[in-house]
Design an enzyme around this catalytic site. Structure first.
Site, PDB file in Angstrom:
ATOM      1  N   MET A 117      -7.724  37.137   9.897  1.00 25.50           N
ATOM      2  CA  MET A 117      -7.431  38.464  10.457  1.00 25.50           C
ATOM      3  C   MET A 117      -6.182  39.031   9.795  1.00 25.50           C
ATOM      4  SD  MET A 117      -8.081  38.373  14.545  1.00 25.50           S
ATOM      5  CE  MET A 117      -7.588  36.680  14.886  1.00 25.50           C
ATOM      6  N   CYS A 160     -15.560  42.156   4.159  1.00 22.48           N
ATOM      7  CA  CYS A 160     -14.708  43.270   4.596  1.00 22.48           C
ATOM      8  C   CYS A 160     -15.340  44.621   4.239  1.00 22.48           C
ATOM      9  CB  CYS A 160     -13.308  43.164   3.984  1.00 22.48           C
ATOM     10  SG  CYS A 160     -12.229  44.458   4.606  1.00 22.48           S
ATOM     11  N   LYS A 213     -17.123  33.934   3.258  1.00 31.16           N
ATOM     12  CA  LYS A 213     -17.477  34.544   4.547  1.00 31.16           C
ATOM     13  C   LYS A 213     -18.233  35.821   4.256  1.00 31.16           C
ATOM     14  CE  LYS A 213     -15.144  36.299   8.717  1.00 31.16           C
ATOM     15  NZ  LYS A 213     -14.925  37.734   8.489  1.00 31.16           N
ATOM     16  N   ALA A 224     -12.455  35.546  16.058  1.00 34.70           N
ATOM     17  CA  ALA A 224     -11.392  36.490  15.662  1.00 34.70           C
ATOM     18  C   ALA A 224     -10.820  37.184  16.902  1.00 34.70           C
ATOM     19  CB  ALA A 224     -11.925  37.501  14.652  1.00 34.70           C
TER      20      ALA A 224
HETATM   21  C1  FNR Z   1     -10.707  41.015  10.952  1.00 31.48           C
HETATM   22  N1  FNR Z   1     -11.720  40.478  10.146  1.00 31.48           N
HETATM   23  C2  FNR Z   1     -11.403  39.959   8.904  1.00 31.48           C
HETATM   24  N2  FNR Z   1     -12.351  39.273   8.179  1.00 31.48           N
HETATM   25  C3  FNR Z   1     -12.026  38.670   7.027  1.00 31.48           C
HETATM   26  O1  FNR Z   1     -12.887  38.032   6.404  1.00 31.48           O
HETATM   27  N3  FNR Z   1     -10.748  38.759   6.537  1.00 31.48           N
HETATM   28  C4  FNR Z   1      -9.766  39.423   7.185  1.00 31.48           C
HETATM   29  O2  FNR Z   1      -8.617  39.448   6.735  1.00 31.48           O
HETATM   30  C5  FNR Z   1     -10.095  40.084   8.397  1.00 31.48           C
HETATM   31  N4  FNR Z   1      -9.162  40.818   9.096  1.00 31.48           N
HETATM   32  C6  FNR Z   1      -9.416  41.193  10.397  1.00 31.48           C
HETATM   33  C7  FNR Z   1      -8.386  41.713  11.190  1.00 31.48           C
HETATM   34  C8  FNR Z   1      -8.613  41.996  12.525  1.00 31.48           C
HETATM   35  C9  FNR Z   1      -7.479  42.497  13.375  1.00 31.48           C
HETATM   36  C10 FNR Z   1      -9.900  41.795  13.074  1.00 31.48           C
HETATM   37  C11 FNR Z   1     -10.175  42.092  14.537  1.00 31.48           C
HETATM   38  C12 FNR Z   1     -10.926  41.344  12.297  1.00 31.48           C
HETATM   39  C13 FNR Z   1     -13.062  40.234  10.709  1.00 31.48           C
HETATM   40  C14 FNR Z   1     -13.063  38.981  11.551  1.00 31.48           C
HETATM   41  O3  FNR Z   1     -12.693  37.827  10.815  1.00 31.48           O
HETATM   42  C15 FNR Z   1     -14.449  38.740  12.177  1.00 31.48           C
HETATM   43  O4  FNR Z   1     -15.399  38.642  11.160  1.00 31.48           O
HETATM   44  C16 FNR Z   1     -14.883  39.855  13.126  1.00 31.48           C
HETATM   45  O5  FNR Z   1     -13.821  40.296  13.945  1.00 31.48           O
HETATM   46  C17 FNR Z   1     -16.020  39.368  14.021  1.00 31.48           C
HETATM   47  O6  FNR Z   1     -15.648  38.206  14.744  1.00 31.48           O
HETATM   48  P1  FNR Z   1     -15.228  38.260  16.301  1.00 31.48           P
HETATM   49  O7  FNR Z   1     -14.090  39.230  16.434  1.00 31.48           O
HETATM   50  O8  FNR Z   1     -16.420  38.773  17.047  1.00 31.48           O
HETATM   51  O9  FNR Z   1     -14.871  36.867  16.685  1.00 31.48           O
END
Ligand code: FNR
Length: 336
Positions: free
Chosen positions: A15, A113, A152, A238
């Site tokens: 994140m 992303c 991912k 996340a």
């Molecule tokens: C993310 N996500 C994300 N994914 C990734 O591959 N690299 C990253 O740096 C980020 N940054 C990020 C920041 C924030 C604040 C959020 C909320 C999300 C996506 C995250 O890893 C995840 O794939 C999604 O949020 C879905 O999972 P959850 O939230 O349902 O558990």
């Protein structure tokens, strides 16, 4: 050090801004098995210098131009931390991996992303449509890097296409694949496609890490339920961990007024930058930003003000004094 396994693991997801050292350590202490860093873009990482920080007991990767800390890690997480890179360049990706491979347990490529910045740079979800580029990046990493390589992804609009991509990725020799059950166009409020993750998990022989379940996750039991629903080997959390990282606790979640001070103690101990600490606590508070405490946080302009709100000012001052004395003794200064 034994090679990191991705089987049967509960993982803190990458994140941006949230996934700095204090949150990663807190998640580990609450029970996460593996913690991913925030995504760090290759071009930014290659211009850093590795510095052993004897004052904090950390390894810092410092931006050579502005002196800021781009990545900070420490011994406590070294066997569990996975570095996530944002890249579209097989050579730069290896260069970054080589820079960090002695200090982290795994190396992950962000292929999910959907943000404009990533897509325009050919990174993140832009890679989902470029299987040849994906192959180049991953095979180059797998053959040149000593630690396990993963990536991912998100879903493509069609499940067969997604399975083809997942097989291509598996054939590159990666150790595992994380799958967020949404397409690039879908937003967090859309339902997560657990069924698609299940199909991929059944089809592949490497561990699949299910992601995207936070909407239905408010406790450790929900984490296990998400794993069951996806049939995946491991799960990656996340948003539920962003709001309250004690979601990883088998014994049950703790109230935020216990979690935030624990988080802040780590920020103090690892001299986290003010803007990052403030942002992360704001994210944890969510609706509570409207409370008097939340408003004080929003108005805070210094770290002292934040630590005062949670009764940690004396601890902050004590640690700062310790750092100062140690830096005088070692004749070095803390990076900004
Ligand atoms: C993310 N996500 C994300 N994914 C990734 O591959 N690299 C990253 O740096 C980020 N940054 C990020 C920041 C924030 C604040 C959020 C909320 C999300 C996506 C995250 O890893 C995840 O794939 C999604 O949020 C879905 O999972 P959850 O939230 O349902 O558990």
């Amino acid at each position: 050090m034994s090679r990191l396994s991705y089987v049967d693991k509960i993982i803190l997801a990458p994140m941006v801004r949230m996934g700095t050292l204090p949150l990663r350590l807190l998640a580990l202490r609450y029970g996460a098995d593996i913690v991913y860093t925030e995504e760090i873009v290759d071009k930014k990482m290659v211009r850093t210098k590795r510095v052993v920080n004897d004052i904090l007991g950390t390894i810092d990767f410092i931006d050579e131009f502005d002196g800021s800390v781009v990545f900070r890690t420490c011994n406590e997480e070294s066997n569990y931390v996975v570095f996530q890179v944002g890249t579209s360049d097989p050579e730069l990706a290896v260069q970054v991996a080589k820079t960090v491979e002695k200090d982290v347990a795994g190396f992950d490529v962000n292929m999910g992303c959907p943000k404009e910045f990533s897509i325009k740079g050919g990174m993140g979800a832009a890679l989902l449509k470029q299987p040849d580029k994906v192959k180049d990046i991953l095979t180059n990493l797998v053959s040149n890097v000593a630690i396990p390589v993963t990536c991912k992804i998100r879903l493509l609009p069609n499940i067969e296409e997604t399975m083809d991509l997942a097989r291509t990725i598996q054939n590159c020799g990666v150790a595992a694949i994380a799958v967020h059950g949404r397409t690039k166009e879908e937003r967090p409020q859309h339902p997560n496609n657990n069924e698609a993750i299940k199909r991929i998990a059944e089809d592949l022989s490497i561990p699949v890490i299910a992601n995207g379940g936070s909407k239905e996750i408010d406790s450790y039991e929900h984490v296990l339920k998400f794993r069951m629903a996806t049939g995946a080997s491991s799960v990656m959390i996340a948003r539920a961990a962003q709001y309250n990282s004690s979601v990883f606790r088998k014994e049950g979640k703790l109230p935020l007024d216990e979690v935030i001070p624990e988080y802040l103690r780590l920020c103090i101990e690892y001299d986290n930058v003010f803007t990052n600490t403030k942002y992360c606590v704001q994210m944890m508070l969510r609706d509570l930003q409207e409370t008097p405490m939340g408003k004080r946080l929003l108005e805070s302009k210094t770290e002292e003000e934040i630590y005062k709100i949670w009764g940690l000012l004396d601890y902050y001052k004590k640690k700062q004094e310790e750092f100062k004395n140690l830096s005088l003794k070692l004749q070095v200064t803390l990076p900004s």
